[in-house]
Structure formats: C-alpha cells, structure tokens
Design an enzyme around this catalytic site. Structure first.
Site, short mmCIF file in Angstrom:
data_model
loop_
_atom_site.label_atom_id
_atom_site.label_comp_id
_atom_site.label_asym_id
_atom_site.label_seq_id
_atom_site.Cartn_x
_atom_site.Cartn_y
_atom_site.Cartn_z
N ASP A 40 57.64 41.69 -19.79
CA ASP A 40 56.70 41.55 -21.09
C ASP A 40 57.13 42.88 -21.85
OD1 ASP A 40 55.36 43.07 -18.80
OD2 ASP A 40 53.33 42.20 -19.59
N ASP A 84 67.22 34.53 -25.31
CA ASP A 84 66.91 34.05 -26.63
C ASP A 84 66.60 35.16 -27.60
OD1 ASP A 84 67.64 31.39 -25.60
OD2 ASP A 84 66.19 30.31 -26.84
N ASP A 134 66.59 33.53 -19.00
CA ASP A 134 66.51 32.54 -19.77
C ASP A 134 65.65 32.90 -21.12
OD1 ASP A 134 67.01 29.93 -20.99
OD2 ASP A 134 65.05 29.41 -20.40
N TYR A 180 64.10 27.34 -10.99
CA TYR A 180 64.97 26.61 -11.48
C TYR A 180 65.52 25.91 -10.22
CZ TYR A 180 65.95 28.00 -16.25
OH TYR A 180 65.87 28.21 -17.59
#
Ligand code: IPM
Ligand code: MN
Length: 355
Positions: free
Chosen positions: A224, A252, A248, A138
C-alpha cells in the site's frame, strides 16, 4: 553466421493484430541491419477462434510453442466472450504451462511523454517491476461452498512454495546486478497482515541476499505504501520485486505514470525456456480496424524480446526508434490523437531504428 530466431506470433483479439504487425515491421527492419534472421509463424488463438470452434486453446499449444525461441502476443480479450474464459484459458494457461515464472514490467517515462505525476520527468521515473508470475492467488486454489445460499463461502488462497519464491527473488537479484544502476532491490509485500506468505518471502529475500548478493542493497516496502511512493517519489526505485497479484495491481499504476497503456510493455519470462512478450494494455476492441491505436507498447515488447534473446544492439536500436518518434512526431499517445496512424507510427519507428 547469421543469428536466426523463430518467433511464434499470437496476434489475438481486437487491435492486437494491428499493433503486432507494427512490431514485426520494426523487428524486420532492425534484423536486416543487424544481420539477424527472423522467422515468424502465426497462431490464431483468441476470441474469434473460440467463437468459431468452441475451443479456447488446443491441448497441444504449449508443446508446440516450446519449439520457438520466443512468443510475441498482441492482446487477448473479446467483447462477445464472457470475461475470464480467454484470459484464463489462453494467457494464464500459457504462462503456467510454459512456466513463465517472471513477469517483467519496466516503468520508464520517455522524453516528451506526459505523465500525470506533478513535477516528475524522465529523470524520476525509470524502474522495473519483477512480478512473480506463477503462484499466489493465480494458482486457482479454493472454491465456493453452499453456493446460492445465505451461508455460501468463497475461498481463494494465496499459495507460495519456497521454490517459487526463491527462483523469483534470485531472478530479481540477478536482474538488479545486470541493470547496474543503483543496485537496489526492494521487496514489496504486506508483512504486517500476510504473516505467512510474506514471512517466507522476507526470509528468503535476506537469506539469499546475504549469502549471494552482498553487492545489492535491500529495501522493503508494504504494497500500500509502495502505491504512494510510486506517485510521490518514483525516483526512489531501481528494481521492485513482488508476488503475482500485487505485481498485477502496481504495474497498472506504474503504466499510467509512464504515459499509459499505449507505451507499457511486458515480458512473461522463463529464463530457461520460451518467453512471451506482450503489451500490458488490452485488446481495445472499439478501435479495431481503424488504424488509430498506438503500437508503441507492442513495439516496446518486441524490443524486450530482442533483449531477452541477447540481441542488445537490435533492442537498443528499437528503443532509439521509439524515443525519436516520441520526440519528433507524436502529438499524444492516445488512440486517434497521435497525429499519425498506427501504420505510420510503425513506419517511422522502423525507419529511425534502422538508421
Ligand atoms: C495482466 C492482466 C492479466 C493478469 C489478466 C488479463 C488475466 O491483467 O497481464 O496484467 O491479471 O495477469
Ligand atoms: Mn494486469
């Protein structure tokens, strides 16, 4: 003397203004019973303002917003604006300029909320992700050379300083201690491939853990594998800490396990400055003005705001309000299928939270 707070409100785009209005309704109701005085000032940053004026965010915005105790944000994202302009120009810019280096995202399944995870209930899904919010990819470092030719090269670098890593980990350790559940902090990384960045994260994790947080148990998971365990064994987790982009992505996934974007809340935190609270979901423009969007994520973000301001009683009232409306009134969390309108949900939560 009454505790008083001035709050900057950025309702933003799409359904942002509708959900923020319900959050403010609930805040006002609990403030009244807890003897807190709240003062709200609205800013029109967002897609409509950009389309009207050509300006994404005035340069004075961050300095202006520093005058408040907290910022309450609805949603940023407009169907007529190219993706990236508003997200980078408003949301990410404010996170950076206000140095909100933590993104705090609780993953908590409330009773009566449907989860897509088989055989899991509220007793299994209750953890918090501490997402680093100022670095990594970012940072925007990189570029494209020889663009448009067959030889073009794109680079986007994952950058972390020890300073960024250390302040994030220290926040996560402190948070785990204060949360006082299983006292377990798990670092989520990719030490097998990102051998520079996560070498740094891992060393600092154990250094400060050994020295300053001997009471906190340390675990490590590859990112993962974390996705797998978030689905299969979410009850393993207490607090997870990770870098920006991994955070991020996994939040979700976490959000959908707690019932989706209608309920998932987040806080962009600067522990020594001004923090900004926002529902994780987007602006959902297709539902704008229909009074059918679920305001619970926005209300839960306002709850986090109260908690961060040290108003624990007000925050727990708000959580009780959310729990009650879920238990008694809501048929579903999905827009249009709640069995109540947006404003009715806000009315009910306000009523329960104040009683
Ligand atoms: C989030 C969002 C943002 C992010 C986007 C809109 C820039 O996905 O808050 O998780 O990537 O941080
Ligand atoms: Mn995201």
């Amino acid at each position: 003397m009454a505790r008083s707070y001035s709050i900057a409100v950025i309702p933003g785009d799409g359904t942002g203004p509708e959900v923020v209005a319900e959050g403010i309704k609930v805040l006002k109701a609990v403030a009244a019973v807890e003897g807190i005085s709240l003062d709200f000032t609205t800013y029109d940053f967002g897609g409509d303002r950009y389309l009207r004026t050509g300006e994404v965010l005035p340069d004075s915005a961050a300095d202006e917003l520093k005058k408040y105790h907290a910022i309450y944000l609805g949603a940023i994202g407009h169907p007529d604006v190219k993706p990236g302009i508003l997200e980078k120009g408003i949301l990410l810019r404010l996170r950076f300029e206000l140095d909100q280096y933590i993104n705090l995202r609780p993953v908590k399944l409330y009773p009566n909320v449907e989860t897509p995870l088989k055989d899991k209930g509220p007793e299994h899904i209750d953890y918090v992700v501490v997402r680093e919010n100022s670095g990594g990819v970012y940072t925007g470092s990189g570029g494209i050379t020889m663009k448009g030719t067959p030889h073009e090269v794109a680079v986007q670098e994952m950058i972390y300083s020890r300073f960024q890593v250390e302040r994030c980990l220290r926040y996560a350790f402190e948070y785990t201690r204060k949360r006082n559940r299983r006292k377990t902090l798990a670092l989520v990384g990719k030490t097998n491939v990102l051998t520079y960045v996560f070498d740094l994260w891992e060393r600092v994790f154990h250094e400060i853990g050994d020295r300053e947080y001997p009471d906190i148990k340390r675990e490590y998971y590859h990112v993962d594998a974390t996705c797998m365990w978030m689905v299969k064994n979410p009850e393993w987790f207490d607090v997870l800490v990770t870098e920006n982009m991994f955070g991020d992505i996994i939040t979700d996934l976490g959000a959908i396990t707690q019932g989706g974007m209608g309920i998932a809340a987040g806080g962009n935190i600067n522990p020594g400055g001004v923090s900004m609270f926002e529902p994780i979901g987007g602006s959902a423009p297709k539902y704008t003005g229909m009074n059918i969007i679920n305001p619970l994520a926005a209300i839960a973000s306002a709850q986090m705001m109260m908690e961060t301001l040290g108003e624990d009683k007000a925050a727990s009232r708000m959580e009780q309000g959310i729990v009650k409306v879920l238990q008694r009134d809501l048929k579903s969390l999905a827009a249009g299928r709640m069995g109540l309108s947006t404003t009715q949900v806000g009315d009910k939560v306000a009523e329960y939270a104040a009683s």
